[in-house]
Design an enzyme around this catalytic site. Structure first.
Site, PDB file in Angstrom:
ATOM      1  N   CYS A  39     -52.049 -37.553  51.891  1.00 34.68           N
ATOM      2  CA  CYS A  39     -52.352 -36.758  52.936  1.00 34.68           C
ATOM      3  C   CYS A  39     -52.149 -37.676  53.664  1.00 34.68           C
ATOM      4  CB  CYS A  39     -53.742 -36.562  52.736  1.00 34.68           C
ATOM      5  SG  CYS A  39     -53.380 -34.235  52.275  1.00 34.68           S
ATOM      6  N   CYS A  43     -56.772 -35.334  57.234  1.00 34.78           N
ATOM      7  CA  CYS A  43     -56.281 -33.953  57.011  1.00 34.78           C
ATOM      8  C   CYS A  43     -57.493 -32.737  56.671  1.00 34.78           C
ATOM      9  CB  CYS A  43     -56.030 -33.718  55.382  1.00 34.78           C
ATOM     10  SG  CYS A  43     -54.685 -32.423  54.772  1.00 34.78           S
ATOM     11  N   CYS A  70     -48.389 -33.197  51.720  1.00 37.18           N
ATOM     12  CA  CYS A  70     -48.992 -32.037  52.033  1.00 37.18           C
ATOM     13  C   CYS A  70     -48.565 -31.424  52.775  1.00 37.18           C
ATOM     14  CB  CYS A  70     -50.433 -32.683  52.218  1.00 37.18           C
ATOM     15  SG  CYS A  70     -51.340 -31.291  53.359  1.00 37.18           S
ATOM     16  N   CYS A  73     -51.424 -31.777  56.947  1.00 40.10           N
ATOM     17  CA  CYS A  73     -51.132 -32.540  57.295  1.00 40.10           C
ATOM     18  C   CYS A  73     -49.683 -33.232  57.491  1.00 40.10           C
ATOM     19  CB  CYS A  73     -51.628 -33.546  57.374  1.00 40.10           C
ATOM     20  SG  CYS A  73     -51.505 -34.264  55.226  1.00 40.10           S
TER      21      CYS A  73
END
Ligand code: ZN
Length: 367
Positions: A39, A43, A70, A73
């Site tokens: 991330c 995030c 992810c 994000c």
């Protein structure tokens, strides 16, 4: 070295993750062993346990270590993309404020990009070229002129088209039908119909004096026009007026950017229960989704999940009544009247823009 040692690099990074520090985005990425996902520091996902977190300088390093980006994000998408959206919106506003189509070089200079890169980025993010965007705007003027002008030629000139050839080349795309056919109508209730092209495909907006009565999506003008005629077989389809132009602009703006216009007036026909469901759909913020059960609960009818799903499917105003924001309880996409692929695209774009809006707001630029 003197006194207490300061926090280590990893401690500072962990603090950034805990505080979801946007200013740390791009400087490093963090990966969570238990989920296999990496991330950006900011995030919004639930905070992982420190002992499961490791840090990486680049997305490549994280992926080499076996982590996936992810979905929330989107660390694999450069933040330059986010800045580009703000720049393209600036160019759109400039085109809207201009009497004539601004030259490509002028628009590129305005946003500080090379003409080639600007053109490519604009198309990628807005869905049409800057020129097509300007033409679509001017076509609003053409429609207005057609209702009153002495001839199609004078309508064309007053709307800024230089030669008949170009107008007729563009007419079908702009009006969804030939200029002559555009004047023709049916019988019954008074509806204006406008067909335009957007990033999600062909969009038909039908309005009455009171509001938007239908928004249909399709692959081409023919399919949406067939659709609207079957929905209102006895209607008189009349030319656009300033009221309908405003409604159409609001719908198109809302499709381009769900965060700008949230309240387009509706004049849709349905049962009281359908209206209840459609109103509840309009309360779901862009970038978010609900399950049918959540939607049923939100209108105080938790046992009516199936009826709620049926009312969603009967939604006559695509995007404006955002039935695309309802998904299965496990988060997977259920059906969509205008194609599951479009539903997926609408949701992906809203997630992306919700991130953009957050970032632009956090920097105090635009809006
Ligand atoms: Zn994330």
């Amino acid at each position: 070295m003197h006194g207490q040692p300061g926090p280590t690099e990893d401690e500072r990074r962990w603090n950034s993750v805990v505080s979801r520090d946007r200013s740390a985005d791009g400087r490093f990425f963090f990966a969570v062993q238990t989920t296999g996902v990496y991330c950006r520091p900011s995030c919004a996902s639930r905070l992982a346990r420190r002992e499961n977190v490791s840090f990486f300088e680049t997305t490549e390093d994280a992926e080499r270590a076996g982590y996936r980006p992810c979905k929330r994000c989107r660390p694999d998408q450069s933040s330059a993309n986010v800045d580009a959206v703000a720049l393209m919106l600036k160019a759109c506003r400039f085109i809207e404020a201009s009497e004539e189509t601004p030259p490509l070089a002028q628009l590129a200079t305005l946003v500080g990009l090379s003409p080639e890169y600007f053109q490519k980025t604009f198309r990628k993010l807005i869905g049409v070229s800057p020129k097509e965007y300007a033409i679509a705007l001017r076509s609003e003027k053409v429609r207005q002129e057609l209702a009153t002008a002495e001839s199609v030629t004078s309508a064309m000139y007053s709307a800024g088209f230089n030669s008949s050839g170009r107008f007729y080349d563009n007419a079908e795309k702009i009006l969804g039908m030939t200029p002559t056919a555009y004047r023709a109508g049916g019988r019954g209730m008074n509806i204006t119909v406008t067909v335009s092209t957007s990033w999600i495909g062909t969009v038909l907006v039908a309005t009455t004096a009171r509001g938007v009565c239908s928004v249909l999506l399709g692959d081409d003008a023919r399919s949406v026009l067939t659709d609207i005629r079957s929905r209102f077989p006895l209607a008189t389809f009349r030319d656009a007026d300033s009221n309908s132009e405003q409604l159409v602009s609001a719908v198109i703006a809302s499709i381009a950017d769900p965060f700008t216009h949230s309240t387009v007036p509706l004049d849709v026909q349905g049962t009281a229960f359908q209206h209840l469901v459609w109103n509840a759909l309009r309360q779901i913020p862009p970038g978010e989704t609900r399950s049918y059960a959540q939607l049923a609960a939100s209108i105080g009818r938790p046992a009516s999940t199936r009826a709620v799903a049926t009312a969603c499917a009967a939604n006559p105003a695509a995007v404006i009544v955002p039935c695309h924001r309802v998904v299965r309880a496990d988060g997977s996409l259920s059906g969509y009247r205008w194609g599951v692929e479009r539903k997926e695209q609408l949701l992906a774009r809203e997630r992306e823009q919700s991130e953009t809006v957050d970032q632009i707001r956090s920097r105090g630029v635009v809006r």
